[in-house]
Design a protein around this motif. Structure first.
Motif, PDB file in Angstrom:
ATOM      1  N   ALA A 118       0.900  -1.189   0.199  1.00 54.20           N
ATOM      2  CA  ALA A 118      -0.119   0.064   0.197  1.00 54.20           C
ATOM      3  C   ALA A 118       1.094   0.712  -0.276  1.00 54.20           C
ATOM      4  O   ALA A 118       0.961   2.383  -0.115  1.00 54.20           O
ATOM      5  CB  ALA A 118      -0.583   0.099   0.939  1.00 54.20           C
ATOM      6  N   GLY A 119       1.899   0.994   0.637  1.00 48.25           N
ATOM      7  CA  GLY A 119       3.021   2.401   0.946  1.00 48.25           C
ATOM      8  C   GLY A 119       3.496   2.692  -0.785  1.00 48.25           C
ATOM      9  O   GLY A 119       3.456   3.614  -1.358  1.00 48.25           O
ATOM     10  N   TRP A 120       3.946   1.419  -1.193  1.00 43.72           N
ATOM     11  CA  TRP A 120       4.485   1.499  -2.701  1.00 43.72           C
ATOM     12  C   TRP A 120       3.415   2.028  -4.149  1.00 43.72           C
ATOM     13  O   TRP A 120       3.371   3.006  -4.175  1.00 43.72           O
ATOM     14  CB  TRP A 120       4.765   0.197  -3.237  1.00 43.72           C
ATOM     15  CG  TRP A 120       6.173  -0.476  -2.623  1.00 43.72           C
ATOM     16  CD1 TRP A 120       7.093   0.336  -1.666  1.00 43.72           C
ATOM     17  CD2 TRP A 120       6.493  -1.658  -2.122  1.00 43.72           C
ATOM     18  NE1 TRP A 120       8.063  -0.330  -1.415  1.00 43.72           N
ATOM     19  CE2 TRP A 120       7.652  -1.585  -1.681  1.00 43.72           C
ATOM     20  CE3 TRP A 120       6.448  -2.845  -2.605  1.00 43.72           C
ATOM     21  CZ2 TRP A 120       8.269  -2.514  -1.212  1.00 43.72           C
ATOM     22  CZ3 TRP A 120       7.156  -3.480  -2.201  1.00 43.72           C
ATOM     23  CH2 TRP A 120       8.343  -3.455  -2.059  1.00 43.72           C
ATOM     24  N   VAL A 121       2.087   1.730  -3.727  1.00 42.97           N
ATOM     25  CA  VAL A 121       1.129   1.764  -4.347  1.00 42.97           C
ATOM     26  C   VAL A 121       0.588   3.997  -3.963  1.00 42.97           C
ATOM     27  O   VAL A 121       0.524   4.549  -4.975  1.00 42.97           O
ATOM     28  CB  VAL A 121      -0.060   1.518  -4.175  1.00 42.97           C
ATOM     29  CG1 VAL A 121      -1.626   1.914  -4.982  1.00 42.97           C
ATOM     30  CG2 VAL A 121      -0.295   0.240  -4.263  1.00 42.97           C
ATOM     31  N   ALA A 122       1.246   4.744  -2.687  1.00 41.18           N
ATOM     32  CA  ALA A 122       0.368   5.150  -3.361  1.00 41.18           C
ATOM     33  C   ALA A 122       1.838   6.706  -3.354  1.00 41.18           C
ATOM     34  O   ALA A 122       1.946   7.604  -3.809  1.00 41.18           O
ATOM     35  CB  ALA A 122       0.747   6.221  -1.737  1.00 41.18           C
ATOM     36  N   MET A 123       3.603   6.056  -2.723  1.00 37.59           N
ATOM     37  CA  MET A 123       4.686   6.648  -3.069  1.00 37.59           C
ATOM     38  C   MET A 123       4.675   6.248  -4.548  1.00 37.59           C
ATOM     39  O   MET A 123       4.951   7.777  -5.231  1.00 37.59           O
ATOM     40  CB  MET A 123       5.821   4.954  -2.534  1.00 37.59           C
ATOM     41  CG  MET A 123       6.346   6.335  -3.289  1.00 37.59           C
ATOM     42  SD  MET A 123       7.903   5.210  -2.188  1.00 37.59           S
ATOM     43  CE  MET A 123       8.188   3.890  -4.098  1.00 37.59           C
ATOM     44  N   PHE A 124       4.732   5.616  -5.719  1.00 32.11           N
ATOM     45  CA  PHE A 124       4.858   6.052  -6.561  1.00 32.11           C
ATOM     46  C   PHE A 124       3.400   6.406  -7.796  1.00 32.11           C
ATOM     47  O   PHE A 124       4.256   6.549  -8.284  1.00 32.11           O
ATOM     48  CB  PHE A 124       4.760   4.184  -7.530  1.00 32.11           C
ATOM     49  CG  PHE A 124       5.551   4.088  -7.588  1.00 32.11           C
ATOM     50  CD1 PHE A 124       7.129   4.324  -7.923  1.00 32.11           C
ATOM     51  CD2 PHE A 124       6.194   2.780  -6.225  1.00 32.11           C
ATOM     52  CE1 PHE A 124       8.534   3.254  -7.929  1.00 32.11           C
ATOM     53  CE2 PHE A 124       7.238   1.809  -6.282  1.00 32.11           C
ATOM     54  CZ  PHE A 124       8.425   2.656  -6.542  1.00 32.11           C
ATOM     55  N   ALA A 125       2.652   7.150  -7.151  1.00 32.02           N
ATOM     56  CA  ALA A 125       1.092   7.655  -7.234  1.00 32.02           C
ATOM     57  C   ALA A 125       1.974   9.447  -7.195  1.00 32.02           C
ATOM     58  O   ALA A 125       2.141  10.414  -8.205  1.00 32.02           O
ATOM     59  CB  ALA A 125       0.619   7.881  -6.468  1.00 32.02           C
ATOM     60  N   GLY A 126       3.037   9.528  -6.234  1.00 35.42           N
ATOM     61  CA  GLY A 126       3.687  10.200  -6.017  1.00 35.42           C
ATOM     62  C   GLY A 126       5.059  10.961  -6.655  1.00 35.42           C
ATOM     63  O   GLY A 126       4.979  11.696  -6.622  1.00 35.42           O
ATOM     64  N   LEU A 127       5.013   9.903  -7.557  1.00 36.88           N
ATOM     65  CA  LEU A 127       6.381  10.000  -8.301  1.00 36.88           C
ATOM     66  C   LEU A 127       5.605  10.689 -10.087  1.00 36.88           C
ATOM     67  O   LEU A 127       6.723  10.600 -10.930  1.00 36.88           O
ATOM     68  CB  LEU A 127       6.875   8.531  -8.359  1.00 36.88           C
ATOM     69  CG  LEU A 127       7.948   8.697  -6.841  1.00 36.88           C
ATOM     70  CD1 LEU A 127       8.793   6.995  -7.365  1.00 36.88           C
ATOM     71  CD2 LEU A 127       8.589   9.919  -6.885  1.00 36.88           C
ATOM     72  N   ILE A 128       4.631  10.239 -10.005  1.00 38.41           N
ATOM     73  CA  ILE A 128       4.052  10.698 -11.745  1.00 38.41           C
ATOM     74  C   ILE A 128       4.514  11.997 -11.567  1.00 38.41           C
ATOM     75  O   ILE A 128       4.513  12.944 -10.742  1.00 38.41           O
ATOM     76  CB  ILE A 128       2.843  10.439 -11.567  1.00 38.41           C
ATOM     77  CG1 ILE A 128       2.297   9.299 -11.539  1.00 38.41           C
ATOM     78  CG2 ILE A 128       1.663  11.178 -12.828  1.00 38.41           C
ATOM     79  CD1 ILE A 128       0.545   8.785 -11.295  1.00 38.41           C
ATOM     80  N   PRO A 129       5.286  12.345 -12.874  1.00 35.74           N
ATOM     81  CA  PRO A 129       5.246  14.109 -12.966  1.00 35.74           C
ATOM     82  C   PRO A 129       4.118  14.661 -12.891  1.00 35.74           C
ATOM     83  O   PRO A 129       2.946  14.862 -13.217  1.00 35.74           O
ATOM     84  CB  PRO A 129       5.447  14.192 -14.477  1.00 35.74           C
ATOM     85  CG  PRO A 129       6.042  12.738 -14.847  1.00 35.74           C
ATOM     86  CD  PRO A 129       5.067  12.014 -14.504  1.00 35.74           C
ATOM     87  N   LYS A 130       4.899  15.328 -12.342  1.00 35.04           N
ATOM     88  CA  LYS A 130       3.563  17.553 -11.804  1.00 35.04           C
ATOM     89  C   LYS A 130       3.431  18.350 -13.320  1.00 35.04           C
ATOM     90  O   LYS A 130       2.229  18.537 -13.195  1.00 35.04           O
ATOM     91  CB  LYS A 130       4.413  17.577 -11.309  1.00 35.04           C
ATOM     92  CG  LYS A 130       4.541  17.096  -9.486  1.00 35.04           C
ATOM     93  CD  LYS A 130       3.489  16.853  -9.093  1.00 35.04           C
ATOM     94  CE  LYS A 130       3.754  16.492  -7.436  1.00 35.04           C
ATOM     95  NZ  LYS A 130       2.102  15.484  -6.477  1.00 35.04           N
TER      96      LYS A 130
END
Length: 262
Positions: free
Chosen positions: A139-151
């Motif tokens: 679950a941490g990875w799911v949210a973490m990699f969502a945060g790495l989607i280019p802004k």
């Protein structure tokens, strides 16, 4: 440049990846964290490191008291959503919110939210067991990699990219959860069993057949349901989350601006 807190996030993720995938490349290992009955120690390691990650964020200006309170609110919302989806095949509304929050608030915040919210919701739903540490990490990875989607991705393309990511993330979540369970679930006497003496390729082939045969009825509805929620509610939720983030940043920067003015 990496944030200092990322130096905790990277080894924690590597430890978690090892715990998930060890049967594929360490079939004879006796490393105690990799034994099924000892995964409680992995959970015990994850929580303090996640807390340290959070403390680093606070001490280095990444989070303030209001951000901590907001994290608690988000974790409570996710706990409530998990109760709504408990026991239903693929009806897991937590993922769309985790992904959207991670997208707006970033990788470190998202990872901490994923870990803490899954831990708290497991206590509420009675979902504590050897699988919990793996659920927390995934679950941490799911949210973490969502945060790495280019802004820089905004507008109509943003929801499309987030939806594509949601499909991939929810499928990988199911695959990872099956991978940590597979060596123990079906014993050693079936055609799909984990065989310690076999090659990585042979074990991987058996695992993929096992995964496709047992989990599509969960993974596909999870992906469809998550994408549907993102497409239906993602735009107003993203607007609300971005406004909340902007207000937090304004409040956090106000004392600094006042000091500079003096």
């Amino acid at each position: 440049m990496l944030k200092r807190s990322s130096y905790l996030l990277i080894p924690l993720s590597l430890l978690g990846l090892l715990a998930f995938t060890w049967p594929l490349f360490i079939p004879e290992s006796n490393f105690f964290l990799l034994q099924n009955e000892n995964t409680k120690w992995l959970a015990a390691a994850i929580l303090p490191i996640a807390i340290l990650l959070f403390i680093f964020e606070i001490n280095h200006g990444g989070l303030d008291a209001k951000s901590v309170a907001l994290l608690g609110v988000f974790a409570a919302l996710i706990c409530g959503l998990r109760l709504l989806g408990a026991g239903a095949i693929g009806i897991e509304p937590i993922w769309f919110l985790l992904i959207l929050i991670g997208r707006v608030f970033g990788a470190n915040f998202g990872f901490t939210l994923g870990v803490t919210s899954l831990f708290a919701s497991a206590l509420i739903t009675g979902g504590v067991g050897p699988w919990l540490a793996f659920q927390m990490l995934a679950a941490g990875w799911v949210a973490m990699f969502a945060g790495l989607i280019p802004k820089r991705i905004t507008g109509k393309y943003e929801l499309i990219i987030i939806s594509v990511y949601a499909v991939v993330a929810t499928q990988l979540f199911g695959l990872l959860m099956n991978l940590q369970l597979w060596p123990w679930l079906i014993g050693t006497d079936s055609q799909l069993s984990f065989v310690a003496s076999d090659s990585v390729a042979d074990n991987l082939q058996r695992f993929l057949v096992f995964h496709l045969a047992t989990s599509l009825s969960w993974d596909l509805p999870r992906a469809v349901f998550t994408v549907a929620l993102i497409l239906l509610t993602g735009k107003p939720i993203l607007i609300t989350l971005n406004r909340a983030k902007q207000r937090l940043e304004l409040v956090s920067n106000a004392p600094l601006k006042k000091q500079m003015a003096v």
